[in-house]
Scaffold this active site. Structure first.
Site, PDB file in Angstrom:
ATOM      1  N   ARG A 138      -8.318  -8.373  -8.201  1.00 54.13           N
ATOM      2  CA  ARG A 138      -8.918  -9.505  -8.097  1.00 54.13           C
ATOM      3  C   ARG A 138     -10.334  -9.174  -8.266  1.00 54.13           C
ATOM      4  NH1 ARG A 138     -11.611  -8.884  -3.465  1.00 54.13           N
ATOM      5  NH2 ARG A 138     -10.095  -8.135  -1.802  1.00 54.13           N
ATOM      6  N   GLY A 158      -8.084  -6.898   4.679  1.00 55.35           N
ATOM      7  CA  GLY A 158      -9.101  -7.568   5.621  1.00 55.35           C
ATOM      8  C   GLY A 158      -9.317  -6.612   6.908  1.00 55.35           C
ATOM      9  N   VAL A 191     -15.988  -9.279  -3.658  1.00 58.70           N
ATOM     10  CA  VAL A 191     -17.143 -10.154  -3.413  1.00 58.70           C
ATOM     11  C   VAL A 191     -18.315  -9.515  -3.827  1.00 58.70           C
ATOM     12  CG1 VAL A 191     -18.625 -10.803  -1.319  1.00 58.70           C
ATOM     13  CG2 VAL A 191     -16.142 -10.775  -1.046  1.00 58.70           C
ATOM     14  N   LYS A 251      -4.216  10.381   7.504  1.00 59.34           N
ATOM     15  CA  LYS A 251      -5.084  10.995   8.054  1.00 59.34           C
ATOM     16  C   LYS A 251      -6.327  10.209   8.040  1.00 59.34           C
ATOM     17  CE  LYS A 251      -6.966  14.933   9.572  1.00 59.34           C
ATOM     18  NZ  LYS A 251      -6.957  15.258  10.799  1.00 59.34           N
ATOM     19  N   LYS A 305       0.921  -1.308  -0.125  1.00 53.17           N
ATOM     20  CA  LYS A 305       0.004  -0.181  -0.068  1.00 53.17           C
ATOM     21  C   LYS A 305       0.859   1.313   0.091  1.00 53.17           C
ATOM     22  CE  LYS A 305      -4.282  -1.681   2.091  1.00 53.17           C
ATOM     23  NZ  LYS A 305      -5.296  -1.421   2.721  1.00 53.17           N
TER      24      LYS A 305
HETATM   25  P1  ADP Z   1      -8.230  -3.314   4.055  1.00 47.51           P
HETATM   26  O1  ADP Z   1      -7.454  -3.440   2.791  1.00 47.51           O
HETATM   27  O2  ADP Z   1      -7.675  -3.825   5.218  1.00 47.51           O
HETATM   28  O3  ADP Z   1      -9.803  -3.743   3.801  1.00 47.51           O
HETATM   29  P2  ADP Z   1      -8.789  -0.312   3.336  1.00 47.51           P
HETATM   30  O4  ADP Z   1      -7.676   0.431   3.428  1.00 47.51           O
HETATM   31  O5  ADP Z   1      -9.425  -1.085   2.206  1.00 47.51           O
HETATM   32  O6  ADP Z   1      -8.316  -1.651   4.248  1.00 47.51           O
HETATM   33  O7  ADP Z   1      -9.860   0.294   4.333  1.00 47.51           O
HETATM   34  C1  ADP Z   1     -10.909  -0.520   4.912  1.00 47.51           C
HETATM   35  C2  ADP Z   1     -11.782   0.421   5.623  1.00 47.51           C
HETATM   36  O8  ADP Z   1     -11.267   1.265   6.710  1.00 47.51           O
HETATM   37  C3  ADP Z   1     -12.363   1.769   4.762  1.00 47.51           C
HETATM   38  O9  ADP Z   1     -13.467   1.148   3.892  1.00 47.51           O
HETATM   39  C4  ADP Z   1     -12.595   2.626   5.843  1.00 47.51           C
HETATM   40  O10 ADP Z   1     -14.141   2.254   6.510  1.00 47.51           O
HETATM   41  C5  ADP Z   1     -11.809   2.602   6.784  1.00 47.51           C
HETATM   42  N1  ADP Z   1     -10.420   3.501   6.379  1.00 47.51           N
HETATM   43  C6  ADP Z   1      -9.217   3.306   5.649  1.00 47.51           C
HETATM   44  N2  ADP Z   1      -8.716   4.156   5.791  1.00 47.51           N
HETATM   45  C7  ADP Z   1      -9.389   5.240   6.320  1.00 47.51           C
HETATM   46  C8  ADP Z   1      -8.859   6.655   6.420  1.00 47.51           C
HETATM   47  N3  ADP Z   1      -7.924   7.141   6.220  1.00 47.51           N
HETATM   48  N4  ADP Z   1     -10.171   7.328   6.959  1.00 47.51           N
HETATM   49  C9  ADP Z   1     -11.191   6.986   7.592  1.00 47.51           C
HETATM   50  N5  ADP Z   1     -11.553   5.532   7.348  1.00 47.51           N
HETATM   51  C10 ADP Z   1     -10.661   4.611   6.868  1.00 47.51           C
END
Ligand code: ADP
Length: 526
Positions: free
Chosen positions: A292, A164, A295, A201, A116
């Protein structure tokens, strides 16, 4: 052209891929673990190969065994579904080495987006906005603190190899930062074998809006519109819809173009999803790209009429995309509810049980993607997703009404599920008005809402008993003979099990009075 495809997955997604293969005239090979011997995906495929071992790591995550099975059965390609090996660049490389096509992007793109922090760097180069934060992973607590002070609290600590929702911690104030870094590092090391973390942030009132993209090997790339995925527990999605009620056409096309820039930045080929967060000022930020099938891909299929798995297969065969961006159709509105083996009355804790009865809904505009059977033991060994209810309507209001009917018609007993929660959401004024963000569950739902009134578990339990009396007591229950033994295994496991047992007609007192049969059968109760 492919003749035979091995599906390296289980459950609903394995079945969903098999269905499309059959429509395309392709033979299928399923792989299964011993505990999945009688699972639908293993029974429905043309051929099935038993994977040796017990745990997921030894079976569905065992690249060597899976590639060996593909070679032995002379499969031309492997479809990885989602989860398991779907975003494993080493696996994609090993497939290529052995001459089996991996249905997905090139290993290089998987690696770039799987890290990431690397993805954030690429976004800066591609001119796609990212939430303020560290440029790469943080090397010390001191550096993390400096960054947090610069961007301002709250911040979120995230795992560079994340997925996840693992290794993620919201930090409100300076004092919480060292503990959060430590916890996130150790969770990330355990889950991904990589303890690098970075800081972002924390956006207020964020909405999760993502774009489905598709690219071929001939330089063509399109997006298939957006999906709104803000109803989440533990940062993981439960209900998705398309189109997002938040976007107008201007924002939609701006974000769609940004999504294509994201895919272009890593030379993407195949199906992918670009996730964004949109803040309360309607500014959007790149979150991550999933390399990928997702879901929630069926909501896109419902509004476009395009079979994404068929398209994945055709692109993997080397065909060009059949449309230009302006030719992608879009009709009406689609919603997906995930039916997971979790207890919504107990903070969505993973649940277990033996599926006693399963009767999916049907009718116009309803699709059910599932891979479960009566008598099946549900354990926490695998993903809790049991089935997906997807509906399509001519507009959002019709889709909500249809989803309520579909949820009401669904019978799933034997294990607590998210069905009553989904039913609650469909009735919630904020959801109905499309005014919700990722905090919907913590702010609008405690679990108590399912105790009384029309979402009551008591109502559901009585309804379930009526249903079972009507359909199952006299038919020898239809349960697997192994189920009693399986159910015994769960005793004392501390997992939530359901309050109705088809085996003995009595309430299971394991979990006390608020354990609920998590299905919804209001229609039966009337
Ligand atoms: P993962 O790959 O572990 O699922 P993500 O980066 O896709 O993690 O983030 C999953 C969820 O976490 C997002 O949909 C959101 O709800 C929350 N989230 C992630 N980053 C932020 C952020 N910078 N500010 C607020 N919520 C966040």
């Amino acid at each position: 052209m492919f003749r035979k495809i091995l599906i390296a997955n289980r459950g609903e997604i394995a079945l969903r891929v098999i269905r499309t293969c059959r429509e395309l005239g392709l033979k299928t090979v399923a792989v299964y673990s011993e505990s999945d011997r009688k699972s639908p995906h293993a029974l429905v495929a043309d051929e099935a190969v038993l994977l040796e071992g017990e745990t997921a790591r030894e079976t569905y995550l065992n690249a060597e065994q899976i590639i060996a099975a593909a070679m032995e059965r002379q499969a031309d390609a492997i479809h990885p579904g989602y989860g398991f090996l779907s975003e494993n660049a080493d696996f994609a490389e090993a497939c290529a080495r052995e001459g089996v096509v991996f249905i997905g992007p090139d290993p290089h793109a998987i690696r770039q987006m799987g890290d990431k922090t690397r993805a954030r760097e690429l976004m800066v180069q591609a001119g796609v906005p990212i939430p303020p934060g560290t440029g790469s992973s943080v090397t010390s607590d001191k550096e993390a603190l400096q960054t947090a002070r610069r961007i301002g609290f709250p911040v979120i600590v995230k795992a560079a190899a994340g997925g996840g929702g693992k290794g993620m911690r919201k930090v409100r104030a300076e004092g919480e930062l060292p503990g959060a870094l430590k916890a996130a590092r150790s969770e990330a090391a355990g889950a991904f074998g990589d303890d690098r973390v970075y800081l972002e942030k924390y956006l207020e009132e964020p909405r999760h809006v993502e774009f489905q993209i598709f690219a071929d090997r001939h330089g063509n790339m399109v997006h298939l519109f957006d999906r709104e995925c803000s109803i989440q527990r533990r940062h993981q999605k439960l209900i998705e819809e398309s189109p997002s009620p938040l976007l107008d056409e201007t924002l939609r096309s701006e974000m769609g173009e940004a999504a294509l820039r994201v895919a272009g930045s890593c030379g993407y080929v195949g199906a992918g999803t670009v996730e964004f967060l949109v803040d309360s000022d309607r500014r959007f930020y790149f979150l991550e790209m999933n390399t990928r099938l997702q879901v929630e891909h069926p909501v896109t299929e419902m509004i476009t009429g395009i079979d994404l798995v068929a398209l994945q297969i055709r692109v993997a065969e080397g065909h060009p995309l059949p449309w230009k961006q302006h030719e992608i159709p879009r009709h009406g509105h689609a919603i997906e509810c995930r039916i997971c083996a979790e207890n919504p009355m107990e903070q969505f804790l993973p649940a277990a049980g033996t599926i006693h009865s399963w009767r999916p809904p049907s009718g116009a505009g309803i699709r059910v993607d599932e891979g479960i059977r009566q008598g099946q033991l549900v354990t926490p060994e695998y993903d809790p997703l049991l089935a997906k209810l997807i509906v399509h309507g001519k507009n959002r209001a019709e889709a909500i009404t249809r989803m309520i009917r579909a949820l009401d018609d669904t019978v799933l007993t034997g294990c607590p599920t998210t069905i009553p929660f989904c039913r609650y959401v469909m009735d919630h004024p904020a959801f109905r008005e499309g005014r919700y963000d990722t905090h919907f569950i913590p702010e609008q739902f405690s679990g108590k809402e399912l105790q009384y009134g029309k979402f009551s578990h008591t109502v559901a339990i009585i309804a379930g008993l009526l249903h079972n009396d009507n359909n199952h007591w006299d038919s020898g229950s239809g349960a697997d003979p192994a189920s009693s033994a399986d159910a015994d295994k769960l005793k004392g496991s501390g997992l939530t099990t359901n309050s109705i047992s088809g085996q003995n007609r009595s309430r299971n007192s394991n979990t006390g009075s608020n354990a609920g049969a998590s299905w919804w059968t209001r229609r039966k109760y009337r």
